[in-house]
Design a protein around this motif. Sequence first.
Motif, PDB file in Angstrom:
ATOM      1  N   LEU A  32      33.165  35.293  42.684  1.00 63.22           N
ATOM      2  CA  LEU A  32      32.366  35.956  41.657  1.00 63.22           C
ATOM      3  C   LEU A  32      33.286  36.220  40.477  1.00 63.22           C
ATOM      4  O   LEU A  32      34.342  36.848  40.626  1.00 63.22           O
ATOM      5  N   THR A  33      32.915  35.736  39.303  1.00 69.92           N
ATOM      6  CA  THR A  33      33.792  35.814  38.138  1.00 69.92           C
ATOM      7  C   THR A  33      33.121  36.575  37.005  1.00 69.92           C
ATOM      8  O   THR A  33      31.899  36.730  36.978  1.00 69.92           O
ATOM      9  N   VAL A  34      33.938  37.051  36.078  1.00 68.89           N
ATOM     10  CA  VAL A  34      33.409  37.671  34.859  1.00 68.89           C
ATOM     11  C   VAL A  34      32.632  36.610  34.087  1.00 68.89           C
ATOM     12  O   VAL A  34      33.100  35.485  33.909  1.00 68.89           O
ATOM     13  N   ARG A  51      39.933  45.450  41.934  1.00 69.00           N
ATOM     14  CA  ARG A  51      39.715  45.005  43.305  1.00 69.00           C
ATOM     15  C   ARG A  51      40.426  45.980  44.230  1.00 69.00           C
ATOM     16  O   ARG A  51      41.564  46.373  43.982  1.00 69.00           O
ATOM     17  N   LEU A  52      39.750  46.379  45.286  1.00 71.74           N
ATOM     18  CA  LEU A  52      40.297  47.362  46.204  1.00 71.74           C
ATOM     19  C   LEU A  52      41.091  46.672  47.305  1.00 71.74           C
ATOM     20  O   LEU A  52      40.598  45.747  47.959  1.00 71.74           O
ATOM     21  N   HIS A  92      41.633  44.597  36.916  1.00 65.77           N
ATOM     22  CA  HIS A  92      41.149  43.381  36.249  1.00 65.77           C
ATOM     23  C   HIS A  92      41.573  42.104  36.969  1.00 65.77           C
ATOM     24  O   HIS A  92      42.292  41.274  36.415  1.00 65.77           O
ATOM     25  N   PRO A  93      41.106  41.892  38.190  1.00 65.07           N
ATOM     26  CA  PRO A  93      41.495  40.677  38.903  1.00 65.07           C
ATOM     27  C   PRO A  93      40.849  39.413  38.345  1.00 65.07           C
ATOM     28  O   PRO A  93      41.297  38.311  38.645  1.00 65.07           O
ATOM     29  N   GLY A  94      39.795  39.582  37.543  1.00 58.38           N
ATOM     30  CA  GLY A  94      39.133  38.421  36.966  1.00 58.38           C
ATOM     31  C   GLY A  94      38.087  37.804  37.857  1.00 58.38           C
ATOM     32  O   GLY A  94      37.123  37.200  37.370  1.00 58.38           O
ATOM     33  N   GLN A  95      38.247  37.957  39.161  1.00 58.19           N
ATOM     34  CA  GLN A  95      37.272  37.422  40.106  1.00 58.19           C
ATOM     35  C   GLN A  95      37.393  38.133  41.446  1.00 58.19           C
ATOM     36  O   GLN A  95      38.395  38.782  41.735  1.00 58.19           O
ATOM     37  N   LEU A  96      36.346  38.010  42.231  1.00 53.49           N
ATOM     38  CA  LEU A  96      36.347  38.484  43.605  1.00 53.49           C
ATOM     39  C   LEU A  96      36.071  37.286  44.503  1.00 53.49           C
ATOM     40  O   LEU A  96      35.133  36.527  44.249  1.00 53.49           O
ATOM     41  N   VAL A  97      36.887  37.110  45.530  1.00 51.32           N
ATOM     42  CA  VAL A  97      36.679  36.017  46.473  1.00 51.32           C
ATOM     43  C   VAL A  97      36.074  36.583  47.754  1.00 51.32           C
ATOM     44  O   VAL A  97      35.879  37.791  47.880  1.00 51.32           O
ATOM     45  N   ALA A  98      35.761  35.714  48.701  1.00 44.63           N
ATOM     46  CA  ALA A  98      35.095  36.122  49.938  1.00 44.63           C
ATOM     47  C   ALA A  98      35.845  37.266  50.608  1.00 44.63           C
ATOM     48  O   ALA A  98      37.073  37.226  50.742  1.00 44.63           O
ATOM     49  N   ASP A 115      36.361  40.199  49.481  1.00 43.40           N
ATOM     50  CA  ASP A 115      36.921  41.170  48.538  1.00 43.40           C
ATOM     51  C   ASP A 115      35.936  42.308  48.288  1.00 43.40           C
ATOM     52  O   ASP A 115      34.710  42.104  48.234  1.00 43.40           O
ATOM     53  N   ILE A 116      36.466  43.516  48.103  1.00 47.66           N
ATOM     54  CA  ILE A 116      35.679  44.674  47.692  1.00 47.66           C
ATOM     55  C   ILE A 116      36.240  45.148  46.362  1.00 47.66           C
ATOM     56  O   ILE A 116      37.456  45.275  46.197  1.00 47.66           O
ATOM     57  N   GLY A 117      35.373  45.355  45.405  1.00 54.53           N
ATOM     58  CA  GLY A 117      35.838  45.752  44.083  1.00 54.53           C
ATOM     59  C   GLY A 117      34.767  46.437  43.277  1.00 54.53           C
ATOM     60  O   GLY A 117      33.628  46.608  43.721  1.00 54.53           O
ATOM     61  N   ARG A 118      35.146  46.840  42.080  1.00 58.55           N
ATOM     62  CA  ARG A 118      34.219  47.462  41.137  1.00 58.55           C
ATOM     63  C   ARG A 118      33.728  46.412  40.161  1.00 58.55           C
ATOM     64  O   ARG A 118      34.490  45.546  39.720  1.00 58.55           O
ATOM     65  N   VAL A 119      32.444  46.462  39.819  1.00 59.02           N
ATOM     66  CA  VAL A 119      31.882  45.528  38.852  1.00 59.02           C
ATOM     67  C   VAL A 119      31.008  46.278  37.852  1.00 59.02           C
ATOM     68  O   VAL A 119      30.495  47.368  38.143  1.00 59.02           O
ATOM     69  N   LYS A 120      30.874  45.668  36.676  1.00 63.22           N
ATOM     70  CA  LYS A 120      29.912  46.120  35.672  1.00 63.22           C
ATOM     71  C   LYS A 120      28.957  44.966  35.421  1.00 63.22           C
ATOM     72  O   LYS A 120      29.385  43.839  35.150  1.00 63.22           O
ATOM     73  N   ILE A 121      27.667  45.268  35.537  1.00 61.96           N
ATOM     74  CA  ILE A 121      26.637  44.239  35.438  1.00 61.96           C
ATOM     75  C   ILE A 121      25.624  44.636  34.375  1.00 61.96           C
ATOM     76  O   ILE A 121      25.251  45.807  34.266  1.00 61.96           O
ATOM     77  N   ARG A 122      25.205  43.655  33.605  1.00 56.80           N
ATOM     78  CA  ARG A 122      24.145  43.858  32.613  1.00 56.80           C
ATOM     79  C   ARG A 122      22.908  43.092  33.069  1.00 56.80           C
ATOM     80  O   ARG A 122      22.979  41.895  33.354  1.00 56.80           O
ATOM     81  N   THR A 123      21.773  43.793  33.183  1.00 55.86           N
ATOM     82  CA  THR A 123      20.544  43.156  33.640  1.00 55.86           C
ATOM     83  C   THR A 123      19.624  42.829  32.467  1.00 55.86           C
ATOM     84  O   THR A 123      19.671  43.483  31.415  1.00 55.86           O
ATOM     85  N   ALA A 124      18.777  41.826  32.654  1.00 54.81           N
ATOM     86  CA  ALA A 124      17.859  41.406  31.592  1.00 54.81           C
ATOM     87  C   ALA A 124      16.744  42.419  31.389  1.00 54.81           C
ATOM     88  O   ALA A 124      16.154  42.501  30.306  1.00 54.81           O
ATOM     89  N   GLU A 125      16.437  43.200  32.433  1.00 56.24           N
ATOM     90  CA  GLU A 125      15.371  44.190  32.375  1.00 56.24           C
ATOM     91  C   GLU A 125      15.896  45.507  32.945  1.00 56.24           C
ATOM     92  O   GLU A 125      16.775  45.499  33.806  1.00 56.24           O
ATOM     93  N   PRO A 126      15.372  46.625  32.489  1.00 57.21           N
ATOM     94  CA  PRO A 126      15.826  47.920  33.026  1.00 57.21           C
ATOM     95  C   PRO A 126      15.418  48.095  34.485  1.00 57.21           C
ATOM     96  O   PRO A 126      14.340  47.649  34.904  1.00 57.21           O
ATOM     97  N   LEU A 127      16.293  48.742  35.243  1.00 59.29           N
ATOM     98  CA  LEU A 127      16.043  48.986  36.665  1.00 59.29           C
ATOM     99  C   LEU A 127      16.139  50.472  36.969  1.00 59.29           C
ATOM    100  O   LEU A 127      17.013  51.165  36.437  1.00 59.29           O
TER     101      LEU A 127
END
Length: 451
Positions: free
Chosen positions: A344-346, A369-370, A380-386, A388-400
């Motif tokens: 999973l990448t930025v 990444r934890l 800022h690892p840039g990606q998470l591999v299988a 991996d546990i980490g923090r992410v920021k996600i932007r969605t197309a619609e409000p949730l």
Amino acid sequence: MTSTTEPTEPLSVEQLSATTLLRFATAGSVDDGKSTLVGRLLHDSKSVLTDQLEAVEQVSRSRGQDAPDLALLTDGLRAEREQGITIDVAYRYFATARRRFILADTPGHVQYTRNMVTGASTADLAVVLVDARNGVIEQTRRHAAVAALLRVPHVVLAVNKMDLVEYKESVFAAIAEKFTAYASELGVPEITAIPISALAGDNVVDASANMDWYGGPTVLEHLETVPVSHDLAHCHARLPVQYVIRPQTAEHPDYRGYAGQIAAGTFCVGSEVTVLPSGRTSKIAGIDLLGTPVDVAWTPQSVTLLLEDDIDISRGDLLVPSKDAPATTQDVEATVCHVADAPLTVGHRVLLKHGTRTVKAIVKDIPSRLTLDDLSLHPHPGQLVANDIGRVKIRTAEPLPLDSYADSRRTGAFILIDPADGTTLTAGMVGESFAAPEPVKDASDDDGWDF
């Protein structure tokens, strides 16, 4: 088919419905004896059928073993039996007179950490096994950390293979003290330590005659009596809409109902509700439960709500009490466990599924990444591999409408899906974790968005 032990009276439907349900998962390092413990639990609690035991005995004899290998009751994959390890999550269902159980036997290998996340994500209790000869090791700490991240309310430390350390109380006490100190720092609310021998059956179902210094419950006694609250009536009421029912028949010309399983809380006729994400409000005019009108419904019942007003509601919307409505947002910050082989990448474009709603989304940032070994954060690892546990920021197309995972494990969880082939990529928990990183400000956060 008959039972492997003396016949007993089967539980009636009334007895089963009166018992509570406990979901629990087992975890531990390789060769700690998880599958043997589960097999012993099933066998000694009279939950194994004759033909199942005969099949296990046949395989055991073909290997030159004198006694049946009870681990084979759960290790069903050919690769698992050949290697003597657990690879996939094995689910088993059984019941006693006091409680019903859904058991998830999860793998111990580091490379299968994601499978433990799957098994423990809905668990009320986690059984973490430790080999008495080895004590608390790196994988033990990893499993404790995963249980804490998933906010599993009860953890059992099963110190296994006590027969190989001469049933010494000092060995058990040292391991229990070390594990309890570590898990408590992670925020695990309740820890119970039990000395056992899964192979010999000590303190699994029956109390051990070899450890008279231990006065606590056996594993099964604890599983049957641990207080697990399934009464979510006082939690935030949430109903994800699964289906809109419009019969349009002569008998029901104007019937319009919104069907789904109540995720949490209680809904009453006459209460004001809000539809999210639209924000429109109405009052509950009626509740149908299995075709019968009722005044009150609660989790986990599947119901149909009828509203006083005709509102545009469809699958994926969320019905909530107007006075207790969560905020809607397009910016999601969460702790995630990546479960796919592809990283999973930025900038990764994904589908985010929350409840019954699926929306397009993009990964804005991976702040950290934890490292579960020592709970340190790699920025800022840039990606998470299988795994991996980490923090992410996600932007969605619609409000949730999102709850914090700390407030609700049901409505605070989501998954990320690959839009190309529907593969599950990541399991997410909204809000802060026990080791949340400092907020990271990215100057390019608002650049380049096309939704």
